[in-house]
Design a protein around this motif. Structure first.
Motif, mmCIF file in Angstrom:
data_model
loop_
_atom_site.group_PDB
_atom_site.id
_atom_site.type_symbol
_atom_site.label_atom_id
_atom_site.label_comp_id
_atom_site.label_asym_id
_atom_site.label_seq_id
_atom_site.Cartn_x
_atom_site.Cartn_y
_atom_site.Cartn_z
ATOM 1 N N PHE A 171 -8.441 2.157 -7.049
ATOM 2 C CA PHE A 171 -8.023 3.508 -7.416
ATOM 3 C C PHE A 171 -6.607 3.781 -6.922
ATOM 4 C CE2 PHE A 171 -12.638 3.608 -7.148
ATOM 5 C CZ PHE A 171 -12.990 4.238 -8.332
ATOM 6 N N VAL A 172 -6.020 4.850 -7.465
ATOM 7 C CA VAL A 172 -4.682 5.275 -7.057
ATOM 8 C C VAL A 172 -4.800 6.282 -5.917
ATOM 9 C CG1 VAL A 172 -2.562 6.451 -7.766
ATOM 10 C CG2 VAL A 172 -3.734 4.915 -9.356
ATOM 11 N N ALA A 173 -4.089 6.008 -4.825
ATOM 12 C CA ALA A 173 -4.007 6.945 -3.705
ATOM 13 C C ALA A 173 -2.536 7.139 -3.360
ATOM 14 C CB ALA A 173 -4.782 6.417 -2.499
ATOM 15 N N ILE A 174 -2.252 8.194 -2.615
ATOM 16 C CA ILE A 174 -0.885 8.456 -2.167
ATOM 17 C C ILE A 174 -0.618 7.634 -0.909
ATOM 18 C CG2 ILE A 174 0.742 10.221 -1.415
ATOM 19 C CD1 ILE A 174 -0.156 10.437 -4.326
ATOM 20 N N ASP A 175 0.475 6.905 -0.920
ATOM 21 C CA ASP A 175 0.828 6.057 0.220
ATOM 22 C C ASP A 175 1.022 6.909 1.474
ATOM 23 O OD1 ASP A 175 1.785 3.119 0.821
ATOM 24 O OD2 ASP A 175 3.189 4.449 1.849
ATOM 25 N N VAL A 176 0.700 6.324 2.633
ATOM 26 C CA VAL A 176 0.792 7.071 3.897
ATOM 27 C C VAL A 176 2.227 7.495 4.208
ATOM 28 C CG1 VAL A 176 -1.263 6.037 4.907
ATOM 29 C CG2 VAL A 176 0.928 4.880 5.159
ATOM 30 N N GLU A 224 6.142 5.466 -8.896
ATOM 31 C CA GLU A 224 5.395 4.255 -8.531
ATOM 32 C C GLU A 224 5.387 4.051 -7.015
ATOM 33 O OE1 GLU A 224 3.208 0.737 -9.190
ATOM 34 O OE2 GLU A 224 3.972 2.010 -10.808
ATOM 35 N N SER A 225 6.503 4.389 -6.363
ATOM 36 C CA SER A 225 6.615 4.196 -4.912
ATOM 37 C C SER A 225 5.704 5.124 -4.122
ATOM 38 C CB SER A 225 8.068 4.405 -4.470
ATOM 39 O OG SER A 225 8.525 5.708 -4.814
ATOM 40 N N HIS A 226 5.196 6.191 -4.752
ATOM 41 C CA HIS A 226 4.287 7.113 -4.070
ATOM 42 C C HIS A 226 2.874 6.548 -3.952
ATOM 43 C CE1 HIS A 226 6.993 10.654 -5.512
ATOM 44 N NE2 HIS A 226 7.396 10.182 -4.342
ATOM 45 N N PHE A 227 2.554 5.530 -4.753
ATOM 46 C CA PHE A 227 1.173 5.082 -4.887
ATOM 47 C C PHE A 227 0.841 3.900 -3.982
ATOM 48 C CE2 PHE A 227 1.686 6.461 -9.587
ATOM 49 C CZ PHE A 227 1.510 7.787 -9.215
ATOM 50 N N THR A 228 -0.408 3.831 -3.632
ATOM 51 C CA THR A 228 -0.963 2.655 -2.965
ATOM 52 C C THR A 228 -2.344 2.391 -3.551
ATOM 53 O OG1 THR A 228 -1.426 1.625 -0.818
ATOM 54 C CG2 THR A 228 -2.102 3.923 -1.075
ATOM 55 N N GLN A 229 -2.764 1.142 -3.507
ATOM 56 C CA GLN A 229 -4.045 0.751 -4.102
ATOM 57 C C GLN A 229 -5.160 0.850 -3.065
ATOM 58 O OE1 GLN A 229 -3.938 -3.004 -6.198
ATOM 59 N NE2 GLN A 229 -6.135 -3.355 -5.940
ATOM 60 N N VAL A 230 -6.242 1.484 -3.450
ATOM 61 C CA VAL A 230 -7.427 1.608 -2.587
ATOM 62 C C VAL A 230 -8.600 0.933 -3.289
ATOM 63 C CG1 VAL A 230 -9.079 3.204 -1.543
ATOM 64 C CG2 VAL A 230 -6.646 3.721 -1.480
ATOM 65 N N ASP A 231 -9.215 -0.057 -2.639
ATOM 66 C CA ASP A 231 -10.344 -0.788 -3.207
ATOM 67 C C ASP A 231 -11.646 -0.300 -2.584
ATOM 68 O OD1 ASP A 231 -8.593 -2.360 -4.704
ATOM 69 O OD2 ASP A 231 -8.322 -3.782 -3.061
ATOM 70 N N THR A 245 -15.479 8.148 -12.344
ATOM 71 C CA THR A 245 -15.292 9.099 -13.443
ATOM 72 C C THR A 245 -14.353 10.243 -13.077
ATOM 73 O OG1 THR A 245 -17.211 10.432 -12.782
ATOM 74 C CG2 THR A 245 -17.602 8.591 -14.308
ATOM 75 N N VAL A 246 -14.013 10.395 -11.800
ATOM 76 C CA VAL A 246 -13.190 11.535 -11.391
ATOM 77 C C VAL A 246 -11.836 11.132 -10.814
ATOM 78 C CG1 VAL A 246 -15.210 12.971 -10.955
ATOM 79 C CG2 VAL A 246 -14.237 11.643 -9.085
ATOM 80 N N ALA A 247 -11.689 9.883 -10.354
ATOM 81 C CA ALA A 247 -10.428 9.443 -9.760
ATOM 82 C C ALA A 247 -9.646 8.581 -10.750
ATOM 83 C CB ALA A 247 -10.689 8.673 -8.469
ATOM 84 N N VAL A 248 -8.344 8.476 -10.543
ATOM 85 C CA VAL A 248 -7.479 7.690 -11.418
ATOM 86 C C VAL A 248 -7.556 6.224 -11.016
ATOM 87 C CG1 VAL A 248 -5.114 7.313 -12.214
ATOM 88 C CG2 VAL A 248 -5.923 9.644 -11.747
ATOM 89 N N LEU A 249 -7.907 5.368 -11.978
ATOM 90 C CA LEU A 249 -8.002 3.938 -11.716
ATOM 91 C C LEU A 249 -6.614 3.341 -11.516
ATOM 92 C CD1 LEU A 249 -10.684 3.010 -14.402
ATOM 93 C CD2 LEU A 249 -11.038 3.137 -11.928
ATOM 94 N N TRP A 250 -6.551 2.323 -10.665
ATOM 95 C CA TRP A 250 -5.279 1.670 -10.375
ATOM 96 C C TRP A 250 -4.647 1.099 -11.645
ATOM 97 C CZ3 TRP A 250 -1.700 1.803 -6.859
ATOM 98 C CH2 TRP A 250 -0.762 0.778 -6.770
ATOM 99 N N LYS A 251 -5.466 0.577 -12.516
ATOM 100 C CA LYS A 251 -4.939 -0.018 -13.756
ATOM 101 C C LYS A 251 -4.345 1.030 -14.690
ATOM 102 C CE LYS A 251 -9.443 -0.025 -16.160
ATOM 103 N NZ LYS A 251 -9.068 0.852 -17.250
ATOM 104 N N ASP A 252 -4.655 2.307 -14.444
ATOM 105 C CA ASP A 252 -4.141 3.385 -15.303
ATOM 106 C C ASP A 252 -2.990 4.148 -14.657
ATOM 107 O OD1 ASP A 252 -6.107 2.801 -17.185
ATOM 108 O OD2 ASP A 252 -7.540 4.197 -16.293
ATOM 109 N N ARG A 253 -2.459 3.629 -13.563
ATOM 110 C CA ARG A 253 -1.457 4.383 -12.805
ATOM 111 C C ARG A 253 -0.192 4.682 -13.611
ATOM 112 N NH1 ARG A 253 -1.412 -0.812 -11.368
ATOM 113 N NH2 ARG A 253 0.567 -1.944 -11.085
#
Length: 249
Positions: free
Chosen positions: A37-42, A54-61, A72-80
């Motif tokens: 999923f897409v999360a905001i980088d620390v 793109e630099s705002h994002f980090t991948q969460v597995d 169904t509610v969070a943005v998938l990493w592949k759709d960032r």
């Protein structure tokens, strides 16, 4: 016959063992399979109206068997890529997941929830002929063009007669836009949710209070002008987006 019976029993146990082993391996595979999923980088922090990069994002597995309804509610990493350059409809801090509902649903219409402990919101009437509301979004930086305040001391040798207001102007700002009328999010979000336009000639801006309790100097100047001009509409100038990442003076 006893030998045949033993073979059958052994075969049966073997099949049972194989099924149990398959079931175990399936469970382990489910635990090992993860969805990203897409999360905001620390290291990132986004305010209302900032654009996603793109630099705002980090991948969460997250393991698939622990997902619940998150998929169904969070943005998938592949759709960032689909949310890059969209404006945030709320503030984000590092580690937060980006939820689809935050991209589609307008924020709650409560200014107080967008203010820090030493901040205030002030609504400023603006001249609708000096800017296009659709091109301005919450989070943008603006300044206001005002005439010289009445009662300003004249310079030596000035030809301005007493009682006549000087026509010189000054620019007061920058201020961060909190809302345009009732709109606190992206204009595209408003249109997508069929929300009516209303009073976008009234811009609410963020005002800071200093440690001594007084307002920042630019805010005091702005308020003095609004008070002396009976809240006359002001002209607006918009600052470059690159200034958003710099501390305000």
């Amino acid at each position: 016959m006893r030998g045949i019976g033993g073979i059958i029993v052994a075969t049966g146990f073997g099949l049972i063992g194989a099924m149990l082993n398959f079931f175990y391996l399936s469970q382990q595979a489910a635990r090992m399979e993860k969805v990203s999923f897409v999360a905001i980088d620390v290291s990132a922090q986004l305010n209302l109206g900032d654009r996603f990069k793109e630099s705002h994002f980090t991948q969460v597995d997250i393991p698939r068997n622990n997902l619940g309804n998150l998929e169904t509610v969070a943005v998938l990493w592949k759709d960032r890529a689909s949310i890059i350059d969209m404006r945030a409809t709320r503030a984000y801090r590092g580690g937060e997941l980006v939820l689809q509902q935050d991209l589609r649903t307008p924020p709650e219409k409560v200014l107080s929830q967008r203010l820090g402990p030493n901040e205030l919101a002030r609504t400023v009437p603006v001249d609708s002929r000096s800017f296009v509301p659709e091109l301005l979004e919450p989070g943008d930086l603006v300044s206001f063009i005002v005439s010289q305040l009445p009662g300003t001391a004249q310079r030596p040798g000035s030809s301005t007669q007493p009682g006549v207001t000087s026509t010189s102007t000054q620019v007061i700002g920058p201020f961060q836009v909190l809302s345009l009328g009732a709109r606190m999010g992206d204009a595209d979000v408003r249109r997508a949710n069929n929300l009516p336009r209303g009073q976008e000639h009234l811009i609410s801006v963020r005002v800071r209070r200093q440690e001594d309790g007084r307002l920042e100097q630019q805010a005091e100047l702005l308020f003095q002008h609004l008070s002396s001009s009976n809240n006359a509409s002001l002209q607006v100038v918009v600052h470059p987006a690159s200034l958003k990442n710099q501390p305000l003076p």
